[in-house]
Design a protein around this motif. Structure first.
Motif, PDB file in Angstrom:
ATOM      1  N   GLN A 145       0.886  -1.138  -0.146  1.00 48.56           N
ATOM      2  CA  GLN A 145      -0.006   0.150  -0.068  1.00 48.56           C
ATOM      3  C   GLN A 145       0.787   1.258   0.074  1.00 48.56           C
ATOM      4  OE1 GLN A 145      -3.626  -0.038  -0.040  1.00 48.56           O
ATOM      5  NE2 GLN A 145      -3.102  -2.218  -0.471  1.00 48.56           N
ATOM      6  N   THR A 146       0.411   2.145  -0.764  1.00 50.90           N
ATOM      7  CA  THR A 146       1.098   3.351  -0.976  1.00 50.90           C
ATOM      8  C   THR A 146       1.147   4.305   0.481  1.00 50.90           C
ATOM      9  OG1 THR A 146      -0.500   4.763  -1.713  1.00 50.90           O
ATOM     10  CG2 THR A 146       1.173   3.838  -3.352  1.00 50.90           C
ATOM     11  N   VAL A 147       2.284   4.733   0.713  1.00 50.58           N
ATOM     12  CA  VAL A 147       2.429   5.435   2.014  1.00 50.58           C
ATOM     13  C   VAL A 147       2.710   7.113   1.858  1.00 50.58           C
ATOM     14  CG1 VAL A 147       3.564   5.777   4.439  1.00 50.58           C
ATOM     15  CG2 VAL A 147       3.144   3.339   3.403  1.00 50.58           C
ATOM     16  N   THR A 148       1.833   7.933   2.222  1.00 52.57           N
ATOM     17  CA  THR A 148       2.303   9.309   2.029  1.00 52.57           C
ATOM     18  C   THR A 148       2.280  10.075   3.239  1.00 52.57           C
ATOM     19  OG1 THR A 148       0.048   9.957   1.746  1.00 52.57           O
ATOM     20  CG2 THR A 148       1.299   9.091  -0.158  1.00 52.57           C
ATOM     21  N   GLU A 149       1.752   9.511   4.432  1.00 52.64           N
ATOM     22  CA  GLU A 149       1.800  10.499   5.645  1.00 52.64           C
ATOM     23  C   GLU A 149       3.195   9.689   6.591  1.00 52.64           C
ATOM     24  OE1 GLU A 149      -0.180  12.602   6.590  1.00 52.64           O
ATOM     25  OE2 GLU A 149      -1.128  12.687   4.886  1.00 52.64           O
ATOM     26  N   GLY A 150       3.761  10.731   6.854  1.00 53.34           N
ATOM     27  CA  GLY A 150       5.133  10.478   7.869  1.00 53.34           C
ATOM     28  C   GLY A 150       6.240   9.790   7.308  1.00 53.34           C
ATOM     29  N   VAL A 151       6.352  10.051   6.006  1.00 51.99           N
ATOM     30  CA  VAL A 151       7.514   9.912   5.194  1.00 51.99           C
ATOM     31  C   VAL A 151       7.927  11.290   4.424  1.00 51.99           C
ATOM     32  CG1 VAL A 151       7.153   7.372   4.684  1.00 51.99           C
ATOM     33  CG2 VAL A 151       6.373   8.924   3.292  1.00 51.99           C
ATOM     34  N   SER A 152       9.205  11.380   4.290  1.00 52.99           N
ATOM     35  CA  SER A 152       9.730  12.588   3.775  1.00 52.99           C
ATOM     36  C   SER A 152      10.967  12.046   2.751  1.00 52.99           C
ATOM     37  CB  SER A 152      10.418  13.640   4.546  1.00 52.99           C
ATOM     38  OG  SER A 152       9.463  14.026   5.617  1.00 52.99           O
ATOM     39  N   ARG A 186      21.374   9.803  -5.362  1.00 52.24           N
ATOM     40  CA  ARG A 186      20.820   8.755  -4.470  1.00 52.24           C
ATOM     41  C   ARG A 186      19.634   9.310  -3.929  1.00 52.24           C
ATOM     42  NH1 ARG A 186      24.474   7.824   0.944  1.00 52.24           N
ATOM     43  NH2 ARG A 186      24.456   9.914   1.747  1.00 52.24           N
ATOM     44  N   VAL A 187      18.586   8.295  -3.495  1.00 47.87           N
ATOM     45  CA  VAL A 187      17.386   8.643  -3.014  1.00 47.87           C
ATOM     46  C   VAL A 187      16.897   7.791  -1.920  1.00 47.87           C
ATOM     47  CG1 VAL A 187      14.750   8.590  -3.584  1.00 47.87           C
ATOM     48  CG2 VAL A 187      16.469   8.903  -5.567  1.00 47.87           C
ATOM     49  N   GLY A 188      16.514   8.613  -0.895  1.00 45.00           N
ATOM     50  CA  GLY A 188      16.373   7.852   0.349  1.00 45.00           C
ATOM     51  C   GLY A 188      14.879   8.759   0.993  1.00 45.00           C
ATOM     52  N   ALA A 189      14.606   8.166   2.278  1.00 50.38           N
ATOM     53  CA  ALA A 189      13.645   8.804   2.821  1.00 50.38           C
ATOM     54  C   ALA A 189      13.788   8.773   4.423  1.00 50.38           C
ATOM     55  CB  ALA A 189      12.293   8.002   2.689  1.00 50.38           C
ATOM     56  N   LYS A 190      13.230  10.021   5.176  1.00 56.64           N
ATOM     57  CA  LYS A 190      13.099   9.876   6.575  1.00 56.64           C
ATOM     58  C   LYS A 190      11.689   9.652   6.780  1.00 56.64           C
ATOM     59  CE  LYS A 190      16.635  13.437   7.215  1.00 56.64           C
ATOM     60  NZ  LYS A 190      17.164  13.809   5.848  1.00 56.64           N
ATOM     61  N   ILE A 191      11.410   9.123   8.112  1.00 55.85           N
ATOM     62  CA  ILE A 191      10.363   8.449   8.612  1.00 55.85           C
ATOM     63  C   ILE A 191      10.010   9.355   9.820  1.00 55.85           C
ATOM     64  CG2 ILE A 191      10.272   6.495   7.413  1.00 55.85           C
ATOM     65  CD1 ILE A 191      10.674   5.154  10.074  1.00 55.85           C
ATOM     66  N   SER A 192       8.698   9.524  10.330  1.00 57.63           N
ATOM     67  CA  SER A 192       8.330  10.088  11.345  1.00 57.63           C
ATOM     68  C   SER A 192       8.558   9.108  12.620  1.00 57.63           C
ATOM     69  CB  SER A 192       7.081  10.632  11.337  1.00 57.63           C
ATOM     70  OG  SER A 192       6.057   9.150  11.470  1.00 57.63           O
ATOM     71  N   LYS A 193       8.480   9.835  13.940  1.00 57.00           N
ATOM     72  CA  LYS A 193       8.349   9.033  14.968  1.00 57.00           C
ATOM     73  C   LYS A 193       7.270   8.118  15.326  1.00 57.00           C
ATOM     74  CE  LYS A 193      11.114  12.609  17.778  1.00 57.00           C
ATOM     75  NZ  LYS A 193      10.995  13.346  18.821  1.00 57.00           N
ATOM     76  N   GLU A 194       6.080   8.457  14.659  1.00 59.40           N
ATOM     77  CA  GLU A 194       5.041   7.745  14.684  1.00 59.40           C
ATOM     78  C   GLU A 194       5.209   6.504  13.956  1.00 59.40           C
ATOM     79  OE1 GLU A 194       4.038  11.689  15.895  1.00 59.40           O
ATOM     80  OE2 GLU A 194       5.257  10.863  14.187  1.00 59.40           O
ATOM     81  N   LEU A 195       5.859   6.538  12.773  1.00 65.48           N
ATOM     82  CA  LEU A 195       6.006   5.331  11.900  1.00 65.48           C
ATOM     83  C   LEU A 195       7.151   4.450  12.375  1.00 65.48           C
ATOM     84  CD1 LEU A 195       5.898   6.515   8.045  1.00 65.48           C
ATOM     85  CD2 LEU A 195       4.346   5.014   9.223  1.00 65.48           C
ATOM     86  N   ARG A 196       8.064   5.092  13.200  1.00 65.77           N
ATOM     87  CA  ARG A 196       9.364   4.113  13.811  1.00 65.77           C
ATOM     88  C   ARG A 196       8.473   3.402  14.927  1.00 65.77           C
ATOM     89  NH1 ARG A 196      14.278   4.640  12.649  1.00 65.77           N
ATOM     90  NH2 ARG A 196      14.095   6.846  11.715  1.00 65.77           N
ATOM     91  N   SER A 197       7.763   4.245  15.553  1.00 66.81           N
ATOM     92  CA  SER A 197       7.158   3.488  16.990  1.00 66.81           C
ATOM     93  C   SER A 197       6.134   2.456  16.261  1.00 66.81           C
ATOM     94  CB  SER A 197       6.403   4.502  17.568  1.00 66.81           C
ATOM     95  OG  SER A 197       7.048   5.427  18.236  1.00 66.81           O
ATOM     96  N   ALA A 198       5.567   2.397  15.067  1.00 69.24           N
ATOM     97  CA  ALA A 198       4.851   1.378  14.597  1.00 69.24           C
ATOM     98  C   ALA A 198       5.580   0.143  14.128  1.00 69.24           C
ATOM     99  CB  ALA A 198       3.825   1.893  13.573  1.00 69.24           C
ATOM    100  N   GLY A 199       7.075   0.335  14.220  1.00 69.12           N
ATOM    101  CA  GLY A 199       7.634  -0.870  13.709  1.00 69.12           C
ATOM    102  C   GLY A 199       8.409  -0.799  12.469  1.00 69.12           C
TER     103      GLY A 199
END
Length: 684
Positions: A145-152, A186-199
């Motif tokens: 599933q595509t994710v757009t919230e909590g990713v940069s 190179r392409v990468g992404a940062k993620i939010s604390k909420e996504l990290r807490s979700a595993g």
């Protein structure tokens, strides 16, 4: 010593500081007038940009001191005007806003060097480069599933030739950014604390390269879902083996994942990670009662190999007292209605133009209250920060950072409303310790959600200079050596007017075509392998394995007359390169040599009559070497002899091995066959 600080908008600059003694009651500070005018604008596709389509700042800094700055903003018509003192200046720009219809690069790839004359008038226009590549990124979870919230998502230049960085913008269920053609990234992404807490962990980094034939790319990245059985764990201790409670601990992988935590009361830590790659861990401690107030650090990150193991639970991160002497903290109060300048103990400079900080007071009553501004004083607090700074794959502090804040008389925090200049020094020792070059550095501020973010900065005089729109936590940053490109940006790529033709081939407007191998060496289309070095005056030394060092530059090689002059200390002579025969004319003794450094001479081999027969073997050959001459007769003709202009008859055979003794003309002599020759050939 006595001197004066002048704002970047002043029409004068200080010539030098004045030395005074105990008996001196007065001191004269000599100022240099900025009486030369530099004007210009911006062009796109050869046409001037006008009518408010671009808003940019143009700045100049004086060479070689690198500390004399001037800045100007573009007008509605896209024009600018700078007043400069005489001398050598470098001029660049930063695009703040544009509505051109085409995305352009925000900074020039190289500064324009201008020799400003006293009271002179100069015109410098900037040709904008289009950013023509299109990069789209989809981020998926474990269920596709595509994710757009909590990713940069982000994309950055990875070839070591610049600091291009962009955060991708959300467009529907994807992210998009423009990316320059012929630039490796190179392409990468940062993620939010909420996504990290979700595993979740950050997706693995992908590489990108766009060309004119392939100017669009879609990258699909997948968030990594942590597995409890894949982890890194251990303990933080001091050099005596005592657990360090509350130590700041970080872990990162070159594949794109990064995280941090604090050690528990026992000094223990644990990270759930993605196995299958190497990880790097480090820690520091700000100091407290347990350490006698001493700051504890590690010399370098510890490498942990998880390519063949799922976990490590026995790691030890050993902290030792820091030997670094941090600059003093600064607390100063000033009137924001005046120009303000502060120089910190390590040389860091903060320059704030007058009226850049506006103190608010609430005016009026009821629902119609409006914001008004008042006079007052502002207190600036600058605190050096060495510990607790995030470490990741993009950037990390080279040494330490600065926390810079402002407050009014009531303690209410305030901020600048106009750009101010921040100039931060770096040392050669710090570059060595981080295995970095000065070109690898960036000036960055810290975002709690996005990490260290770069701003456009100028590198000069051991400083990074930038015009910033806010103050917070700032540092000179660098990517860890494990993720920096092994290729070294060649100075001929960064310093010359060289346009990229393919991924590593460049075309210089005076040196010609060359390949940047990424090791500091180039492969030149005419001269083969060369190692370049700057001489500091705009010319270059080129090292050739056989010829040694050669000195040349745009005024000597490939100039308007098409000349190709180089000076050879080894030959103690000027050389002139003849591209038609790939030899060098040595002016000192009127000889020639080849790229092997061996003397050559020209054998001008000609036929006495081309209709009778042809000859071969002519050209430039090494003196003392043997050359095979060959004669081929046409039907009805015969070969009679080889005749030298200096040695007379050399032989009568159609093939002849001749030693090269110097430049000479050799003629292959042919004659028409007589009837006796023809009949003799038949009966033979």
């Amino acid at each position: 010593r006595v001197g004066t600080w002048l704002p970047d908008t002043a029409d004068y600059s200080m010539v030098s500081e004045t030395t005074v003694g105990p008996s001196d009651a007065k001191a004269a500070v000599v100022l240099r007038p900025h009486d030369a005018v530099v004007t210009g604008g911006f062009t796109l596709d050869g046409e001037y940009v006008t009518s408010g389509d671009i808003y940019a700042q143009v700045w100049a800094y004086r060479v070689p001191d690198g500390m004399s700055f001037k800045i100007a903003m573009t007008s509605w018509e896209g024009k600018y005007e700078l007043r400069l003192a005489e001398g050598l200046w470098k001029i660049g720009y930063a695009v703040d806003h544009q509505t051109l219809g085409s995305v352009v690069e925000q900074e020039p790839r190289r500064f324009i060097e201008l020799n400003v004359t006293k009271g002179g008038s100069h015109v410098v226009d900037f040709a904008l480069r289009k950013v023509e590549g299109n990069l789209s990124v989809f981020i998926l979870d474990e269920n596709n599933q595509t994710v757009t919230e909590g990713v940069s998502p982000w994309v950055e230049q990875s070839d070591g030739r610049g600091k291009f960085f962009r955060e991708l913008k959300p467009v529907g269920n994807r992210f998009h950014a423009r990316f320059p053609l012929l630039m490796r990234g190179r392409v990468g992404a940062k993620i939010s604390k909420e996504l990290r807490s979700a595993g979740y962990l950050e997706p693995e980094i992908e590489t990108v390269y766009l060309s004119k034939d392939n100017n669009a790319k879609v990258v699909t990245m997948r968030l990594i879902y942590r597995k409890p059985e894949e982890f890194l764990g251990g303990k933080v201790t001091d050099d005596q083996g005592t657990a360090v409670s509350g130590a700041f601990v970080w872990a990162w992988s070159p594949n794109g994942q990064a995280m941090d935590t604090y050690a528990d009361a026992n000094g223990s830590f644990r990270f759930e990670v993605k196995a299958g790659s190497k990880w790097y861990l480090g820690a520091d401690f700000a100091g407290g009662a347990s350490t006698g107030g001493a700051t504890l650090v590690m010399d370098k990150d510890v490498e942990v190999d998880l390519t063949t193991a799922l976990f490590r639970d026995d790691l030890r991160l050993v902290l030792r007292p820091s030997s670094r002497q941090l600059p003093d903290a600064v607390v100063e109060t000033f009137d924001p209605s005046l120009d303000y300048h502060a120089t910190l103990s390590d040389g860091t400079q903060i320059s704030i133009p007058a009226n850049s900080i506006l103190l608010q007071s609430t005016g009026g009553r009821g629902r119609g209250r409006s914001i008004q501004y008042r006079k007052g004083l502002v207190t600036m607090t600058v605190t050096p920060v060495q510990t607790g700074l995030a470490k990741g794959i993009n950037n990390r502090p080279l040494d330490f950072g600065y926390s810079i804040s402002f407050a009014d008389e009531t303690g209410r925090e305030t901020q600048i409303s106009r750009q101010a200049r921040l100039s931060v020094p770096f040392s050669a020792a710090s570059l060595v310790a981080n295995k970095a070059r000065k070109e690898d550095l960036a000036l960055s501020y810290y975002s709690t959600s996005r990490g260290w973010l770069n701003v456009p900065a100028t590198l000069s005089g051991g400083y990074l200079h930038a015009y910033v729109d806010h103050f917070s936590k700032w540092a000179v940053t660098v990517a860890p050596p494990e993720v920096r490109p092994a290729s070294l940006p060649n100075l001929l790529v960064s310093g010359l007017n060289a346009d990229q033709v393919t991924e590593r081939w460049y075309q210089s407007d005076w040196l010609g075509s060359f390949n940047d191998t990424g090791s500091g060496w180039i492969y030149h289309g005419e001269h083969g392998w060369l190692y370049p070095a700057e001489d500091g005056s705009g010319n270059y030394w080129l090292y050739h394995a056989n010829l040694g060092w050669l000195w040349t530059g745009p005024s000597f090689y490939g100039n308007a007359e098409g000349h190709h002059f180089l000076f050879s200390p080894k030959a103690d002579s000027w050389l002139y390169y003849e591209s038609s025969d790939k030899t060098f004319y040595v002016y000192k003794n009127s000889t020639r040599m080849n790229h092997a450094g061996v003397a050559v001479a020209r054998l001008q081999v000609t036929s006495s009559d081309a209709s009778f027969g042809q000859v071969s073997g002519g050209g430039y050959h090494e003196v003392g070497g043997m050359v095979k001459l060959t004669a081929t007769t046409n039907l009805g003709y015969r070969f009679t002899e080889w005749r030298s202009s200096t040695r007379g008859a050399l032989g009568t055979s159609e093939t002849l091995d001749v030693q090269v003794v110097g430049g000479e003309s050799i003629t292959g002599v042919f004659a028409k066959m007589s009837s006796e020759d023809i009949l003799g050939g038949v009966f033979d």
